[in-house]
Design an enzyme around this catalytic site. Structure first.
Site, PDB file in Angstrom:
ATOM      1  N   SER A  11       0.820  -1.217   0.000  1.00 11.53           N
ATOM      2  CA  SER A  11       0.000   0.000   0.000  1.00 11.53           C
ATOM      3  C   SER A  11       0.849   1.259   0.000  1.00 11.53           C
ATOM      4  CB  SER A  11      -0.931  -0.003   1.218  1.00 11.53           C
ATOM      5  OG  SER A  11      -0.180  -0.100   2.430  1.00 11.53           O
ATOM      6  N   ASN A  13       3.746   3.774  -2.395  1.00 15.02           N
ATOM      7  CA  ASN A  13       3.602   4.600  -3.596  1.00 15.02           C
ATOM      8  C   ASN A  13       3.185   3.798  -4.819  1.00 15.02           C
ATOM      9  OD1 ASN A  13       4.337   6.908  -2.199  1.00 15.02           O
ATOM     10  ND2 ASN A  13       6.477   6.847  -2.853  1.00 15.02           N
ATOM     11  N   ILE A  14       3.906   2.690  -5.084  1.00 12.72           N
ATOM     12  CA  ILE A  14       3.656   1.920  -6.297  1.00 12.72           C
ATOM     13  C   ILE A  14       2.297   1.229  -6.225  1.00 12.72           C
ATOM     14  CG2 ILE A  14       4.435  -0.050  -7.678  1.00 12.72           C
ATOM     15  CD1 ILE A  14       7.286   0.735  -7.059  1.00 12.72           C
ATOM     16  N   CYS A 129      11.953  -0.025 -12.761  1.00 10.99           N
ATOM     17  CA  CYS A 129      11.523   1.154 -13.526  1.00 10.99           C
ATOM     18  C   CYS A 129      12.550   1.490 -14.610  1.00 10.99           C
ATOM     19  CB  CYS A 129      11.297   2.347 -12.605  1.00 10.99           C
ATOM     20  SG  CYS A 129      12.749   2.880 -11.663  1.00 10.99           S
ATOM     21  N   SER A 160      10.403  10.505  -5.237  1.00  7.27           N
ATOM     22  CA  SER A 160       9.583   9.425  -5.801  1.00  7.27           C
ATOM     23  C   SER A 160      10.078   8.049  -5.393  1.00  7.27           C
ATOM     24  CB  SER A 160       9.559   9.524  -7.325  1.00  7.27           C
ATOM     25  OG  SER A 160      10.820   9.186  -7.873  1.00  7.27           O
ATOM     26  N   ALA A 161      11.171   7.992  -4.632  1.00  7.46           N
ATOM     27  CA  ALA A 161      11.745   6.713  -4.216  1.00  7.46           C
ATOM     28  C   ALA A 161      11.308   6.417  -2.784  1.00  7.46           C
ATOM     29  CB  ALA A 161      13.260   6.741  -4.310  1.00  7.46           C
ATOM     30  N   GLY A 162      10.345   5.514  -2.647  1.00 14.04           N
ATOM     31  CA  GLY A 162       9.858   5.147  -1.329  1.00 14.04           C
ATOM     32  C   GLY A 162      10.773   4.142  -0.652  1.00 14.04           C
ATOM     33  N   THR A 165      11.811   1.024  -2.802  1.00 13.94           N
ATOM     34  CA  THR A 165      12.819   1.326  -3.821  1.00 13.94           C
ATOM     35  C   THR A 165      14.194   1.459  -3.183  1.00 13.94           C
ATOM     36  OG1 THR A 165      11.210   2.455  -5.226  1.00 13.94           O
ATOM     37  CG2 THR A 165      13.525   2.991  -5.582  1.00 13.94           C
ATOM     38  N   ARG A 166      14.275   2.174  -2.077  1.00  9.49           N
ATOM     39  CA  ARG A 166      15.568   2.401  -1.420  1.00  9.49           C
ATOM     40  C   ARG A 166      16.154   1.102  -0.863  1.00  9.49           C
ATOM     41  NH1 ARG A 166      16.324   7.943  -0.491  1.00  9.49           N
ATOM     42  NH2 ARG A 166      14.528   9.166  -1.191  1.00  9.49           N
TER      43      ARG A 166
END
Length: 312
Positions: A11, A13-14, A129, A160-162, A165-166
């Protein structure tokens, strides 16, 4: 044709952007569950407002939900390590999984390149991505001439990197590099990601550098242009920043050490990916291209499932 029921795990960003895309854009999918682990997440709150069934108990909560048996496709927008656990728990139930993490349990899928080859796979990996943005270009060049080496640099806005992603930076580089080779067709591949902290945030930019031998440059330009148009059918903000560039290599350049094959030119392709701003602002093209590719994949899977059922 009745809509195919799907669930989204994650749940953040993506996952939240994917939820909004399914509800707003798809005429063949029905979101039947939104799954998270944080009861206070914005994604779960939005899903509840939309009337979508939710659980904050992760994949175990999904398995216990009413209507789970009717769900045919599950998107996983968590992390590489979490997907390994989720995939194992879902395996006995025969669901089709679309993996938006770099876990790469199933085959790599980049819709305009190889989606048709993997519609019967149980677990489809959407690479990353950067992979979704650049592998179509490597594949387009490979259709014209052999690519001895391809290197991609994906630059995304830090905002934009939640957390997912990190946490997946190492997996990003490894998975993307492997897919540059297996899907894009390059003999060797390398991937770099840059989290750009600039304010205001910059739109996603991607650079593709490819080493080739003697080839028809105009044919390569035409192949790249055609591929960009195809990707733009499901990612409208995907575009070339300038004409494809070619540079002749001198015999003593260190680039020659990257490959044992004879190379004479470097091809440079510069891309920009502007997001549709369904959830995050337009600078988050990295989010948009992943969820758009996953949506295109799910709709193709749904069509295959309906065709199979109709044939029985």
């Amino acid at each position: 044709m009745s809509r195919t029921k799907v669930a989204v795990i994650g749940s953040g960003n993506i996952g939240t952007d994917l939820m909004i895309k399914i509800r707003r854009l798809s005429t063949t999918l029905e979101l039947a569950a939104m799954v998270g682990i944080d009861p206070a997440s914005d994604g779960l709150a939005r899903a509840a407002r939309f009337g979508v069934p939710t659980t904050s108990d992760g994949v175990d909560g999904l398995l216990a939900m009413d209507g789970f048996d009717e769900i045919a496709i599950v998107f996983d927008a968590t992390s590489a390590k979490a997907h390994e656990v989720n995939a194992a728990k879902l395996a006995p139930y025969g669901k089709r999984l679309i993996d938006l993490t770099p876990a790469a349990i199933g085959p790599y899928v980049v819709p305009p390149v190889n989606l048709g080859e993997h519609l019967d796979a149980r677990n489809l990996n959407m690479v990353t991505c950067g992979g979704q943005a650049t592998i179509p270009i490597v594949a387009a060049i490979s259709r014209v001439t052999a690519v001895a080496y391809a290197e991609i640099v994906a630059s995304i806005a830090s905002r934009s990197a939640g957390p997912g992603t990190r946490a997946n930076i190492d997996e990003f580089t490894e998975t993307t590099a492997a897919a540059i080779e297996t899907v894009g067709g390059a003999r060797r591949g390398k991937a770099i990601i840059v989290l750009n902290p600039a304010e205001p945030p910059l739109i996603m930019r991607d650079t593709v550098l490819a080493l080739i031998g003697d080839a028809d440059h105009e044919a390569i330009r035409a192949a790249v242009d055609a591929m960009v148009q195809e990707v733009a059918t499901y990612v409208p903000g995907y575009r070339l920043k300038q004409r494809v560039q070619f540079r002749a290599l001198s015999a003593d350049e260190p680039l020659h050490t990257l490959t044992p094959l004879a190379v004479t030119h470097q091809v440079s392709v510069f891309l920009e990916v502007e997001g549709a701003a369904h959830y995050l602002p337009a600078y988050a093209g990295n989010l948009d291209i992943m969820t758009s590719a996953a949506l295109r994949t799910a709709e193709s899977l749904a069509a295959r499932l309906h065709t199979t059922e109709a044939a029985r």
